[in-house]
Design a protein around this motif. Structure first.
Motif, mmCIF file in Angstrom:
data_model
loop_
_atom_site.group_PDB
_atom_site.id
_atom_site.type_symbol
_atom_site.label_atom_id
_atom_site.label_comp_id
_atom_site.label_asym_id
_atom_site.label_seq_id
_atom_site.Cartn_x
_atom_site.Cartn_y
_atom_site.Cartn_z
ATOM 1 N N SER A 59 -16.867 -1.652 9.807
ATOM 2 C CA SER A 59 -17.926 -0.927 9.096
ATOM 3 C C SER A 59 -18.387 -1.647 7.830
ATOM 4 N N ASP A 60 -17.517 -2.448 7.201
ATOM 5 C CA ASP A 60 -17.950 -3.159 5.985
ATOM 6 C C ASP A 60 -18.934 -4.292 6.296
ATOM 7 N N HIS A 61 -19.274 -4.469 7.589
ATOM 8 C CA HIS A 61 -20.252 -5.487 7.979
ATOM 9 C C HIS A 61 -21.446 -4.898 8.729
ATOM 10 N N ILE A 62 -21.284 -3.666 9.224
ATOM 11 C CA ILE A 62 -22.290 -3.171 10.162
ATOM 12 C C ILE A 62 -22.841 -1.793 9.810
ATOM 13 N N THR A 142 -15.775 -15.780 6.815
ATOM 14 C CA THR A 142 -14.966 -14.676 6.279
ATOM 15 C C THR A 142 -14.408 -13.865 7.438
ATOM 16 N N ASP A 143 -13.431 -13.020 7.150
ATOM 17 C CA ASP A 143 -12.802 -12.162 8.159
ATOM 18 C C ASP A 143 -12.161 -13.004 9.265
ATOM 19 N N LEU A 144 -11.173 -13.806 8.860
ATOM 20 C CA LEU A 144 -10.392 -14.563 9.841
ATOM 21 C C LEU A 144 -8.941 -14.625 9.373
ATOM 22 N N ALA A 215 -15.216 -15.482 -1.225
ATOM 23 C CA ALA A 215 -15.804 -14.200 -0.824
ATOM 24 C C ALA A 215 -14.764 -13.251 -0.244
ATOM 25 N N HIS A 216 -15.200 -12.006 -0.036
ATOM 26 C CA HIS A 216 -14.353 -10.951 0.555
ATOM 27 C C HIS A 216 -13.039 -10.807 -0.216
ATOM 28 N N LEU A 217 -13.110 -10.887 -1.557
ATOM 29 C CA LEU A 217 -11.912 -10.705 -2.383
ATOM 30 C C LEU A 217 -11.501 -9.232 -2.358
#
Ligand SMILES: [Zn+2]
Ligand SMILES: [Zn+2]
Length: 258
Positions: A59-62, A142-144, A215-217
């Motif tokens: 949800s933080d992406h979509i 990000t997100d990996l 990013a994504h801290l």
């Protein structure tokens, strides 16, 4: 080509990429209203946005994706598994464009290269973006959970890297999260830590790398000063004059020339 990160972190992510003629958004993890406000804040006319690209269904992406593509009347670019996993939340989308990781495509002046990364989502996409006739290459990573061989291969020539630096490992382990969530974040399908981000840069650093944007801290398990200091140490050791920036949750970055 230039880039501005409108928001970054577990409460919502969105990245604005400006080409010579048109603008695109990567992810819409804020509400439609917030995204439009932030576009206004950075002086971009919402009608100049010509497409939205989605990395994955968290949800933080979509969460703002459906409303933003309906409001702006733009196409939604998404891979099939991500779309299947989330179509109930997206609502009715007029123009869905399905892409596949590993298969580059063009959109307006942009060349978009989506590729897979390990994350606990259906089929996470990261993107390499360049513009015809210009040298700059942008990677959004990000997100990996960890950097695969493929990721390292993709990092050979970008001039600008937006790189996850999610948590300080000790802060995560000693922090307030429940154990299962700590496990999830630090797993191979979770998020990159500050030290993983630093190790990766140390391994792939090259003379044409101009900008790193952390990013994504995590707001709970990290501090911008810690993430920045660790990466700065690597850049100094490697005698790199690469610019280092932080992307924030609550306000957009400045424009960064890719
Ligand atoms: Zn995320
Ligand atoms: Zn995610």
């Amino acid at each position: 080509m230039k880039v501005c990160i409108l928001a970054s972190g577990s409460k919502g992510n969105s990245i604005l990429v400006a080409g010579s003629k048109t603008n695109i958004l990567i992810d819409a993890g804020l509400s439609c209203k917030q995204i439009l406000e932030r576009l206004n804040q950075v002086g971009v006319d919402e009608n100049s946005i010509k497409a939205l690209f989605i990395t994955h269904e968290h949800s933080d992406h979509i969460k703002g994706a459906g409303p933003i593509v309906r409001t702006l009347g733009i196409p939604l670019f998404i891979n099939q598994l991500t779309f299947n996993d989330d179509d109930y939340r997206l609502g009715k989308i007029e123009k869905v464009k399905i892409f596949e990781n590993g298969y580059p495509f063009t959109f307006n002046e942009f060349l978009i290269e989506p590729f897979s990364v390990p994350h606990d989502s259906a089929d996470n996409s990261c993107f390499k973006i360049s513009e015809r006739g210009s040298l700059g290459k942008l990677i959004i990573l990000t997100d990996l959970g960890y950097p695969t061989k493929l990721v390292k291969e993709k990092l050979k020539n970008p001039s600008t890297i937006i790189l996850e630096s999610n948590h300080d490992f000790d802060k995560l382990i000693n922090g307030p999260y429940e154990w299962w969530l700590k496990q999830r974040i630090k797993s191979k399908n979770g998020h990159l830590s500050n030290s993983q981000a630093c190790e990766l840069i140390n391994e792939i650093i090259h003379p044409s790398l101009k900008n790193i944007i952390l990013a994504h801290l995590s707001e709970e398990n990290n501090e911008p000063e810690i993430a920045k200091a660790e990466m700065m140490k690597i850049l100094k050791e490697r005698k790199s004059d690469c610019n280092l920036y932080i992307a924030y949750q609550n306000h957009p970055t400045n424009w960064i020339e890719v």
